[in-house]
Design a protein around this motif. Structure first.
Motif, mmCIF file in Angstrom:
data_model
loop_
_atom_site.group_PDB
_atom_site.id
_atom_site.type_symbol
_atom_site.label_atom_id
_atom_site.label_comp_id
_atom_site.label_asym_id
_atom_site.label_seq_id
_atom_site.Cartn_x
_atom_site.Cartn_y
_atom_site.Cartn_z
ATOM 1 N N GLY A 1 0.815 -1.201 0.000
ATOM 2 C CA GLY A 1 0.000 0.000 0.000
ATOM 3 C C GLY A 1 0.850 1.253 0.000
ATOM 4 N N HIS A 2 0.459 2.229 0.817
ATOM 5 C CA HIS A 2 1.137 3.522 0.844
ATOM 6 C C HIS A 2 2.305 3.465 1.814
ATOM 7 C CE1 HIS A 2 1.256 7.631 -0.421
ATOM 8 N NE2 HIS A 2 1.237 8.091 0.820
ATOM 9 N N GLY A 3 3.373 2.847 1.364
ATOM 10 C CA GLY A 3 4.521 2.560 2.210
ATOM 11 C C GLY A 3 4.743 1.060 2.266
ATOM 12 N N TRP A 4 5.841 0.650 2.893
ATOM 13 C CA TRP A 4 6.227 -0.760 2.858
ATOM 14 C C TRP A 4 5.907 -1.427 4.192
ATOM 15 C CZ3 TRP A 4 6.043 0.317 -1.699
ATOM 16 C CH2 TRP A 4 6.871 1.211 -2.374
ATOM 17 N N SER A 5 5.049 -2.440 4.148
ATOM 18 C CA SER A 5 4.549 -3.057 5.375
ATOM 19 C C SER A 5 5.286 -4.328 5.758
ATOM 20 C CB SER A 5 3.054 -3.361 5.234
ATOM 21 O OG SER A 5 2.838 -4.247 4.150
ATOM 22 N N THR A 6 5.933 -4.999 4.818
ATOM 23 C CA THR A 6 6.582 -6.269 5.138
ATOM 24 C C THR A 6 8.101 -6.107 5.130
ATOM 25 O OG1 THR A 6 6.772 -7.082 2.856
ATOM 26 C CG2 THR A 6 4.682 -7.476 4.005
#
Length: 656
Positions: free
Chosen positions: A629-634
């Protein structure tokens, strides 16, 4: 235990040559959340690692023995909150899944302190379990969220928020209801109120007392008196900022509200408002010369005992002599650190929670006993980070070309140096405060690779006064962009940066500014890194044909025209300041990255610019992250992205 943490605060004399691994910076925090029970006798911790799910542990503050744990097979424990000393609630999440792959809402579970009883209170797979009335005895629907403040903590009752989406397709939130929920029986009721509710606040006794409602671009602050009657306190424009606007912050007592306002001054301060008359005190309770007030109240025994606030760094103002003494002693034992103390809300123990950090030291948690003055270390967010290997951070000020004073954050490599390669890190928003003093993974990773890192708080940024904020209206790609370029001139003039080795980087609005930096100032920047970037302002009004945007409709209707510009009246300006329409002018090397499931800046922002740059035969690298999404989550995405960043910077502005 404390010796373990403070060992990393040694001098840089023995600094190793090899840079710390990227994983040490970008892995998920180990200790993510710590919440003291109302009495102070117990502490709830949310802990995890890259190999394990985040779990909940309850420990005895006297013995540090584990009272109970909660680990889920398929999910991570999310936020945690004490209902009372015998009972907690927690949400669930999936930290290993990108937003586009997540199929779980936060849900809500209640748990006894000893872990022997668990009850699900809200769905986390979707579906509405309503009985069709205001009284619910079944499970709450998936759109049930914990509030970011404590309730009374003296019964089984909590208050939760429920956003209601519009009937039409999309992500537009029409209103947010407040629900009174019994965590033992599961029964609930919706609080009645006037207007279209958007936000709620509990008073110092845990009772819902303030509601913010909205209509036609205006918001009204509503107050609920002891008899349950609502009345208006103030009405103001929802978007933009004015010298008269006010925000409710907390309660001083039963008769006075704490509000944040400017009272015709440049900096917002904290004032007392009489709820009977609506009159605001002439003098502020808390005011700062260089910063707008930003903070939250600390309550204990149903009275205001202090305020946690943000200046350059976090700090506290204590009204209680015992807490003043505790702060002094903790600061003595943990010297050189910012130490944020949280006392119990219904004290039956001398233990308090302490969160400590510095610009080089990631946050770690301790317990402090006000009777014995003992400090017991618990754990930290990034235990593999060695403070001695991190860079020092300072706030600086420079003059823009029109004379406006601009704050900026400067982080230098641990070994220092002059005429360094520099990364200008541009914050998103843009109408937010970009940074604060403290350890930050992005900036410290870049500094650990030998780069000076400069983060300008360009005009339009909040937190530094009305003058700086208002100067940014309708200045995307114009004076806001000049401020960023002028920060480079300052750094070069000071001997900090090598003028031939400067790269600009940012996400969201920072990605837009990166692209416009390469368009407007190719002589200033050697290269650019843009991710989740806005590439064309009119696309903010349009979801972009692929993925629906999560920007609220009111922001598009009332916020964007005031802050960014009018779609028709400012069409020529939008064309001149559009990276998409000016793509042929991007001649410097560029790394462009985007998540396919970005709802804030939808994927077409990326795909359209990619096509335009390919057509122009630009020197650009492209990367798409499926499901992000809006940025890196993993962690996988973060390591891949920052690995690319490291190679890209080394190629274009790396050490000679």
């Amino acid at each position: 235990m404390i010796k373990y943490f403070l060992a990393g605060l040694a001098t840089v004399a023995g600094l190793a040559q090899a840079a710390p691994p990227a994983q040490h910076f970008f892995e998920a925090a180990r200790y993510k959340e710590a919440r003291l029970s109302p009495s102070g006798r117990y502490l709830a911790l949310r802990v995890g690692s890259n190999e394990t799910r985040d779990s909940l542990a309850v420990i005895d503050t006297d013995t540090l023995q584990v009272v109970s744990t909660k680990r889920l097979a398929e999910y991570d424990v999310g936020h945690i909150c004490w209902v009372n000393d015998e009972r907690l609630v927690y949400t669930v999440t999936d930290k290993d899944a990108a937003p586009g792959d997540r199929r779980v809402a936060p849900g809500l579970y209640a748990m006894s302190r000893d872990g022997k009883e668990t009850r699900q209170l809200a769905e986390h797979h979707g579906g509405n379990q309503s009985t069709g009335s205001h009284i619910r005895s079944r499970m709450e629907p998936w759109n049930t969220y914990l509030m970011d403040e404590d309730g009374a903590q003296d019964s089984n009752i909590i208050y939760v928020e429920r956003p209601i989406w519009t009937a039409k397709a999309g992500y537009d939130i029409e209103r947010t209801e407040l629900v009174k929920l019994d965590t033992a029986s599961g029964q609930s009721s919706v609080l009645s109120h006037p207007g279209i509710s958007q936000g709620w606040m509990l008073d110092h006794k845990g009772v819902p007392t303030i509601m913010v409602s909205s209509k036609d671009g205006n918001e009204t602050i509503n107050y609920r008196d002891a008899g349950g009657e609502w009345r208006d306190v103030a009405t103001q424009a929802t978007y933009g900022s004015s010298s008269q606007g006010l925000s409710p912050i907390g309660f001083y007592d039963d008769k006075r509200l704490l509000v944040r306002t400017r009272k015709n001054g440049d900096k917002a301060a904290l004032y007392l408002m009489d709820l009977g008359t609506g009159k605001i005190d002439a003098e502020p309770l808390v005011a700062m010369a260089d910063f707008d007030f930003n903070g939250r109240m600390v309550y204990s025994q149903q009275r205001l005992v202090g305020i946690h606030y943000l200046a350059d760094a976090r700090s506290s103002a204590w009204f209680d002599p015992a807490l003043q003494a505790a702060q002094k002693e903790v600061d003595r034992q943990l010297a050189g650190l910012v130490n944020i103390i949280t006392p119990p809300t219904h004290p039956d123990s001398a233990w308090m929670l302490v969160a400590s950090y510095s610009d080089r030291q990631p946050r770690f948690y301790s317990l402090y006993n006000s009777n014995t003055r003992e400090v017991k270390g618990l754990g930290g967010t990034h235990p593999d980070i060695k403070a001695a290997e991190m860079g020092a951070q300072d706030i600086v000020k420079y003059r823009a070309r029109d004379g406006l004073e601009i704050p900026a954050w400067l982080t230098l490599p641990a070994k220092g140096g002059k005429k360094l390669p520099m990364v200008v890190l541009v914050h998103g928003g843009p109408y937010v405060r970009g940074s604060e003093w403290g350890w930050d993974a992005d900036g410290q990773f870049l500094a650990s690779r030998g780069y000076a890192v400069l983060e300008p708080e360009f005009r339009g940024s909040t937190g530094y006064g009305l003058k700086l904020f208002n100067a940014g209206r309708k200045q995307w790609g114009l004076k806001m962009q000049d401020d960023i370029a002028d920060s480079v001139k300052w750094a070069v003039d000071k001997g900090i940066a090598d003028p031939g080795r400067v790269c600009i980087m940012g996400g969201s609005y920072g990605g837009y500014a990166t692209l416009m930096g390469l368009v407007n100032d190719p002589g200033v920047y050697r290269c650019g890194i843009a991710y989740a970037a806005v590439t064309d302002i009119p696309l903010l009004y349009d979801s972009g044909m692929a993925v629906l945007s999560d920007l609220p409709p009111d922001y598009k209707t009332y916020g964007v025209p005031v802050l960014v510009g009018d779609l028709e009246k400012d069409a020529a300006q939008f064309t001149a300041t559009s990276p998409l329409k000016q793509a042929a002018r991007i001649k410097r090397p560029l790394l462009l990255a985007h998540g396919t499931d970005d709802r804030r800046v939808p994927f077409p922002h990326y795909t359209k610019l990619r096509s335009a740059l390919q057509e122009a035969k630009a020197d650009a690298e492209f990367v798409e992250y499926i499901g992000e999404g809006h940025g890196w989550s993993t962690l996988k995405t973060r390591l891949d992205f920052w690995g690319r960043v490291e190679k890209f910077l080394d190629k274009h502005i790396g050490q000679k």
